[in-house]
Design a protein around this motif. Structure first.
Motif, PDB file in Angstrom:
ATOM      1  N   LEU A 103     -54.127  -7.535  30.093  1.00 40.14           N
ATOM      2  CA  LEU A 103     -55.353  -8.004  29.450  1.00 40.14           C
ATOM      3  C   LEU A 103     -56.293  -6.837  29.168  1.00 40.14           C
ATOM      4  CD1 LEU A 103     -56.077 -11.338  31.347  1.00 40.14           C
ATOM      5  CD2 LEU A 103     -55.050 -11.028  29.096  1.00 40.14           C
ATOM      6  N   MET A 110     -63.758 -14.849  30.789  1.00 43.13           N
ATOM      7  CA  MET A 110     -62.648 -13.906  30.853  1.00 43.13           C
ATOM      8  C   MET A 110     -62.893 -12.705  29.951  1.00 43.13           C
ATOM      9  SD  MET A 110     -59.773 -12.776  29.033  1.00 43.13           S
ATOM     10  CE  MET A 110     -59.678 -14.043  27.775  1.00 43.13           C
ATOM     11  N   ASP A 133     -52.617 -10.142  34.161  1.00 43.67           N
ATOM     12  CA  ASP A 133     -54.040 -10.259  34.518  1.00 43.67           C
ATOM     13  C   ASP A 133     -54.338  -9.140  35.517  1.00 43.67           C
ATOM     14  OD1 ASP A 133     -56.618 -11.098  35.097  1.00 43.67           O
ATOM     15  OD2 ASP A 133     -55.969 -12.806  36.319  1.00 43.67           O
TER      16      ASP A 133
END
Length: 302
Positions: free
Chosen positions: A146, A178, A232
């Protein structure tokens, strides 16, 4: 007469031994629950088959929603089932802060549930949580994390389109949180909202213009569409490790259950559960047969 008496005594002893063994086997009884979605059924069947292999008579009460199955456990309608640590932390215990370490979260959930007479054991390491996925060939462009995606987006404003389900886009701890967490700059024009089941085919159909799709990290459709889940790497998403929760009185009666289910914590990987979900959701196989074949392939049942 002596010979007949001896034969009778031997037969009686054999019958008594057989009856005793059978009775002993029948006394090991447990009622298992399972949550009402593919992965829940698979986990329930894995536990059931392992326990049956080890002498338990298992009654299966499968197919319950989250709060229903929790109440069934607390009310002694079932003895145990696989629950997710993140679900217990936020939904059952109403905690409004995240624990970003999986072992710490498990230990806190375990500690929290002690007062309810529930024991948590056998945490499995895969994480069934929200995720962002890209086409496999786009790893060259976006990278594999990410953070690398955020870096690309910030250098190429307006050139990356997301397919996000409505709930994840609107919830306060969802997409916007996020993006801020990763320093990802985007505009509303970069987002297309849709039902979760549609995000998978949308990213595969390049005419839709979708580059990144919101998915669930253990979904069988990831394999169907050959999608790559971005790591992540800063641990934003909540942790949802499955673990077996069991009523304390049942666990004290059958402490061997922990050892019986322990192999799942060692063999069941993220890749494995994606494949098992794929066999059910995409290939249309039966959950119990899929679970049985998996356990046989690992040498855990005959």
């Amino acid at each position: 007469m002596k010979r007949l008496l001896i034969i009778f005594i031997v037969l009686f002893m054999l019958v008594s031994i057989f009856y005793g063994c059978t009775k002993k086997r029948e006394e090991k009884e447990i009622t298992l629950g399972a949550k009402a979605f593919t992965e829940g059924y698979i986990l329930g069947n894995l536990a059931s088959l392992l326990l049956q292999e080890n002498g338990f008579n298992v009654k299966e009460n499968f197919g319950m929603q989250t709060f229903v199955i929790r109440e069934a456990l607390l009310n002694k309608q079932i003895d145990g089932y696989f629950e997710y640590t993140g679900t217990a932390w936020s939904a059952f215990f109403k905690k409004d802060y995240l624990i970003r370490d999986s072992k710490e979260l498990f230990n806190e959930v375990k500690k929290e549930d002690e007062k309810n007479g529930i024991v948590w054991i056998n945490r499995i390491d895969f994480n069934d949580t929200y995720a962002l996925a890209i086409r496999d060939e786009d790893k060259i462009k976006f990278g594999t994390t990410l953070s690398s995606l955020a870096e690309y987006i910030n250098k190429n404003q307006g050139k990356v389109k997301f397919a996000i389900d409505h709930e994840f886009y609107e919830r306060p701890d969802g997409f916007d949180a996020m993006a801020k967490f990763y320093g990802m700059k985007y505009s509303k024009n970069d987002i297309i909202t849709m039902d979760i089941g549609l995000t998978y085919p949308a990213i595969v159909d390049k005419t839709k213009g979708i580059d990144v799709a919101m998915v669930f990290s253990t979904d069988g459709q990831l394999k169907k569409y050959n999608l790559f889940v971005l790591e992540d790497d800063k641990n934003f998403f909540p942790i949802y490790n499955p673990a077996f929760c069991i009523r304390k009185e049942v666990f004290e009666k059958y402490p061997e259950i922990e050892k019986i289910l322990e192999p799942l914590t060692k063999v069941l990987t993220t890749e494995d559960i994606i494949n098992l979900n794929y066999q059910v959701d995409v290939l249309g196989k039966d959950e119990k047969e899929v679970a049985r074949d998996y356990l046989k392939s690992k040498g855990l049942i005959k």
